[in-house]
Design a protein around this motif. Structure first.
Motif, mmCIF file in Angstrom:
data_model
loop_
_atom_site.group_PDB
_atom_site.id
_atom_site.type_symbol
_atom_site.label_atom_id
_atom_site.label_comp_id
_atom_site.label_asym_id
_atom_site.label_seq_id
_atom_site.Cartn_x
_atom_site.Cartn_y
_atom_site.Cartn_z
ATOM 1 N N SER A 20 1.478 -8.884 -9.586
ATOM 2 C CA SER A 20 0.178 -8.331 -9.009
ATOM 3 C C SER A 20 -0.544 -7.636 -10.297
ATOM 4 C CB SER A 20 0.565 -7.141 -7.947
ATOM 5 O OG SER A 20 -0.474 -6.688 -7.409
ATOM 6 N N ASP A 21 -1.708 -7.617 -10.097
ATOM 7 C CA ASP A 21 -2.505 -6.818 -10.982
ATOM 8 C C ASP A 21 -2.937 -5.338 -10.323
ATOM 9 O OD1 ASP A 21 -2.673 -8.769 -12.825
ATOM 10 O OD2 ASP A 21 -4.387 -9.722 -11.771
ATOM 11 N N TYR A 68 -5.591 1.716 -3.717
ATOM 12 C CA TYR A 68 -5.567 0.467 -4.139
ATOM 13 C C TYR A 68 -4.873 -0.339 -3.385
ATOM 14 C CZ TYR A 68 -5.716 -3.613 -7.248
ATOM 15 O OH TYR A 68 -6.000 -4.625 -7.732
ATOM 16 N N LEU A 69 -5.203 -1.407 -2.778
ATOM 17 C CA LEU A 69 -4.564 -2.414 -2.021
ATOM 18 C C LEU A 69 -3.913 -3.456 -3.110
ATOM 19 C CD1 LEU A 69 -3.579 -3.889 0.643
ATOM 20 C CD2 LEU A 69 -5.578 -5.215 0.491
ATOM 21 N N TRP A 70 -2.593 -3.716 -3.009
ATOM 22 C CA TRP A 70 -1.877 -4.473 -3.907
ATOM 23 C C TRP A 70 -1.854 -5.758 -3.351
ATOM 24 C CZ3 TRP A 70 -0.424 -2.796 -9.051
ATOM 25 C CH2 TRP A 70 -0.545 -1.496 -9.150
ATOM 26 N N LEU A 71 -2.197 -6.939 -4.020
ATOM 27 C CA LEU A 71 -1.884 -8.257 -3.533
ATOM 28 C C LEU A 71 -0.756 -8.876 -4.432
ATOM 29 C CD1 LEU A 71 -5.683 -9.575 -3.280
ATOM 30 C CD2 LEU A 71 -3.995 -8.463 -1.421
ATOM 31 N N TYR A 72 0.230 -9.694 -3.638
ATOM 32 C CA TYR A 72 1.428 -10.009 -4.197
ATOM 33 C C TYR A 72 1.255 -11.660 -4.379
ATOM 34 C CZ TYR A 72 4.685 -6.016 -4.251
ATOM 35 O OH TYR A 72 5.154 -4.808 -4.281
ATOM 36 N N ASP A 73 1.923 -12.259 -5.473
ATOM 37 C CA ASP A 73 1.938 -13.630 -5.655
ATOM 38 C C ASP A 73 3.202 -13.921 -6.223
ATOM 39 O OD1 ASP A 73 0.831 -16.534 -5.697
ATOM 40 O OD2 ASP A 73 1.563 -16.092 -7.726
ATOM 41 N N GLY A 74 4.261 -14.695 -5.588
ATOM 42 C CA GLY A 74 5.578 -14.759 -6.263
ATOM 43 C C GLY A 74 6.496 -15.917 -5.878
ATOM 44 N N VAL A 129 1.004 -1.165 -0.027
ATOM 45 C CA VAL A 129 -0.092 0.101 -0.133
ATOM 46 C C VAL A 129 0.790 1.163 0.105
ATOM 47 C CG1 VAL A 129 -2.166 -1.054 1.208
ATOM 48 C CG2 VAL A 129 -0.147 0.096 2.653
ATOM 49 N N GLY A 130 0.263 2.367 -0.606
ATOM 50 C CA GLY A 130 1.171 3.604 -0.888
ATOM 51 C C GLY A 130 0.214 4.696 -0.315
ATOM 52 N N SER A 131 0.610 5.831 0.096
ATOM 53 C CA SER A 131 -0.144 7.009 0.502
ATOM 54 C C SER A 131 -0.831 7.570 -0.442
ATOM 55 C CB SER A 131 0.856 7.817 1.672
ATOM 56 O OG SER A 131 1.800 8.314 0.925
ATOM 57 N N MET A 132 -0.167 7.230 -1.892
ATOM 58 C CA MET A 132 -0.459 8.045 -3.035
ATOM 59 C C MET A 132 -1.478 7.434 -3.611
ATOM 60 S SD MET A 132 1.887 5.559 -3.825
ATOM 61 C CE MET A 132 3.302 6.165 -2.851
#
Length: 119
Positions: free
Chosen positions: A68-69, A49-55, A43-46
């Motif tokens: 991520s999408d 959107y909540l980014w979800l990672y898979d790696g 997440v970023g203050s700018m």
């Protein structure tokens, strides 16, 4: 970066946005043994959107690729595919590069972050 028990790490960073102004970012990462994949969030203050990672780690175990999408940078409310790659340069140095998948099927790097452990 700091550990939460033996399962998770959390990192917080600050930086300047290209258009000016300060930004704060938080990343969480862990390993899911059922999926046999690395999972996390960003997440970023700018943005809202909540980014979800898979790696996964590469065979040499020195590069972690996180897929991520998220919202496309075109501003037209489309979604895009992203990949953040964290390279473990040493125990004290990490470099993360961020890439977006273009309409032509090529990955384009748009950001690099270098982090070092405080001595």
């Amino acid at each position: 970066m700091r550990s939460i028990g033996e399962l998770w790490v959390v990192g917080e960073g600050q930086g300047e946005m290209p258009c000016g102004g300060a930004a704060t970012m938080i990343i969480t990462l862990g390993y899911d043994p059922q999926k046999q994949r690395y999972v996390g969030t960003w997440v970023g203050s700018m943005m809202t959107y909540l980014w979800l990672y898979d790696g996964e780690l590469d065979a040499a175990k020195n590069m972690l690729s996180l897929n991520s999408d998220g919202p496309a940078m075109t501003g037209d409310e489309k979604m895009a595919k992203y990949r953040d790659v964290i390279e473990f340069k040493s125990d004290n140095h990490r470099v993360m590069t961020s890439h977006v998948l273009g309409d032509d099927g090529q990955w384009y790097q748009f950001m690099t972050v270098s982090s070092r452990r405080k001595q």
